[in-house]
Design a protein around this motif. Structure first.
Motif, short mmCIF file in Angstrom:
data_model
loop_
_atom_site.label_atom_id
_atom_site.label_comp_id
_atom_site.label_asym_id
_atom_site.label_seq_id
_atom_site.Cartn_x
_atom_site.Cartn_y
_atom_site.Cartn_z
N TYR A 26 27.11 11.03 23.01
CA TYR A 26 27.98 11.97 22.32
C TYR A 26 29.38 12.08 22.93
O TYR A 26 30.18 12.90 22.49
CB TYR A 26 27.32 13.35 22.25
CG TYR A 26 26.00 13.34 21.50
CD1 TYR A 26 25.78 12.48 20.42
CD2 TYR A 26 24.98 14.20 21.86
CE1 TYR A 26 24.59 12.48 19.74
CE2 TYR A 26 23.78 14.21 21.16
CZ TYR A 26 23.59 13.35 20.10
OH TYR A 26 22.40 13.35 19.41
N TRP A 126 18.22 14.14 11.20
CA TRP A 126 19.64 14.43 11.12
C TRP A 126 20.36 13.63 12.21
O TRP A 126 19.88 13.55 13.34
CB TRP A 126 19.90 15.92 11.32
CG TRP A 126 19.39 16.75 10.18
CD1 TRP A 126 18.21 17.44 10.13
CD2 TRP A 126 20.03 16.94 8.92
NE1 TRP A 126 18.09 18.06 8.90
CE2 TRP A 126 19.19 17.78 8.15
CE3 TRP A 126 21.23 16.49 8.36
CZ2 TRP A 126 19.51 18.18 6.85
CZ3 TRP A 126 21.55 16.90 7.07
CH2 TRP A 126 20.71 17.73 6.33
N VAL A 127 21.50 13.05 11.85
CA VAL A 127 22.32 12.26 12.77
C VAL A 127 23.69 12.90 12.89
O VAL A 127 24.30 13.25 11.87
CB VAL A 127 22.49 10.81 12.26
CG1 VAL A 127 23.32 9.98 13.24
CG2 VAL A 127 21.14 10.15 12.03
N LEU A 128 24.16 13.03 14.11
CA LEU A 128 25.49 13.58 14.33
C LEU A 128 26.52 12.66 13.68
O LEU A 128 26.51 11.44 13.89
CB LEU A 128 25.76 13.70 15.83
CG LEU A 128 27.08 14.35 16.23
CD1 LEU A 128 27.14 15.80 15.76
CD2 LEU A 128 27.24 14.28 17.75
N GLU A 129 27.38 13.26 12.88
CA GLU A 129 28.44 12.49 12.23
C GLU A 129 29.27 11.75 13.28
O GLU A 129 29.64 12.32 14.29
CB GLU A 129 29.33 13.45 11.43
CG GLU A 129 30.11 12.80 10.34
CD GLU A 129 30.75 13.85 9.45
OE1 GLU A 129 31.95 14.11 9.61
OE2 GLU A 129 30.02 14.41 8.61
N LEU A 159 28.41 21.19 15.01
CA LEU A 159 27.88 19.85 14.76
C LEU A 159 27.84 19.57 13.27
O LEU A 159 27.26 20.34 12.50
CB LEU A 159 26.46 19.74 15.34
CG LEU A 159 26.29 20.06 16.82
CD1 LEU A 159 24.82 20.00 17.20
CD2 LEU A 159 27.11 19.10 17.66
N GLU A 161 26.33 17.00 10.66
CA GLU A 161 25.24 16.04 10.66
C GLU A 161 24.96 15.50 9.27
O GLU A 161 25.21 16.17 8.28
CB GLU A 161 23.97 16.70 11.22
CG GLU A 161 24.14 17.15 12.67
CD GLU A 161 22.97 17.98 13.16
OE1 GLU A 161 22.28 17.52 14.08
OE2 GLU A 161 22.75 19.08 12.60
N ARG A 162 24.43 14.28 9.24
CA ARG A 162 24.04 13.61 8.00
C ARG A 162 22.55 13.33 8.04
O ARG A 162 22.01 12.99 9.09
CB ARG A 162 24.79 12.29 7.86
CG ARG A 162 26.30 12.45 7.72
CD ARG A 162 26.98 11.12 7.75
NE ARG A 162 26.78 10.56 9.10
CZ ARG A 162 27.02 9.32 9.44
NH1 ARG A 162 27.45 8.47 8.56
NH2 ARG A 162 26.84 8.90 10.68
N ARG A 163 21.92 13.45 6.88
CA ARG A 163 20.47 13.25 6.82
C ARG A 163 20.12 11.81 6.45
O ARG A 163 20.76 11.20 5.59
CB ARG A 163 19.87 14.21 5.79
CG ARG A 163 18.34 14.20 5.79
CD ARG A 163 17.75 15.33 5.01
NE ARG A 163 18.14 15.25 3.60
CZ ARG A 163 17.94 16.22 2.72
NH1 ARG A 163 17.37 17.35 3.09
NH2 ARG A 163 18.32 16.06 1.47
#
Length: 173
Positions: A26, A126-129, A159, A161-163
């Motif tokens: 990160y 979920w992934v951190l953008e 945060l 995030e994208r799924r």
């Protein structure tokens, strides 16, 4: 390498993976002061509480190599209200010196099997953008972004995030 259910005695190893992986993965995606302020000791205390809780709703697997925890994954039933009946990969991390060594593959494969065995036909994560390394990893394992996004507010950071979603019958078929 060996993947197994986490035990209370793994708290220190899980915490070390948690902190070191966040600090590496990160960097540039979160405020540096947040990353620098992460404490293995504080995370270990938190993990001891989680792993000792008989009422916990998540499961945790660890990957060990030469007797050392080099990765972990947390998973369980979906936490989001718009995804009833699905499974969720809550988090998966490996020590930076174990990246691209098969740890992540072993963990995600085990989690997919566990979620499918628990009756989940579909799971999400979920992934951190901006975490393109993680997105690519998940996509290589058949998880696809579905366009959903969320914003999570935590102390000192926000945060985005994208799924990603996967049909699990493919994971155990």
């Amino acid at each position: 390498m060996h993947v197994r259910a986490a035990a209370l005695t793994d708290a220190d190893g899980i915490a070390a993976v948690h902190v070191r992986s966040w600090q590496a993965a990160y960097r540039g995606l979160m405020p540096q002061e947040v990353l620098d302020g992460l404490s293995v000791e504080e995370r270990a205390d938190g993990w001891r509480s989680i792993l000792a809780d008989p009422e916990r709703i998540s499961r945790t697997l660890v990957a060990q190599r030469d007797g050392r925890v080099v990765g972990w994954a947390g998973f369980g039933d979906a936490r989001d209200e718009d995804a009833p009946g699905t499974g969720e990969l809550w988090g998966i991390y490996a020590l930076p010196d174990s990246w691209s060594s098969g740890v992540g593959h072993a963990l995600i494969t085990a989690v997919e099997r566990e979620l499918a065995d628990a009756g989940h036909a579909v799971a999400y994560l979920w992934v951190l953008e901006g975490n393109e390394r993680a997105s690519a990893f998940y996509e290589r394992h058949g998880w696809a972004a579905d366009g959903a996004a969320k914003v999570e507010n935590r102390p000192g950071l926000v945060l985005h995030e994208r799924r990603h979603v996967k049909t699990l019958k493919d994971a155990v078929g």
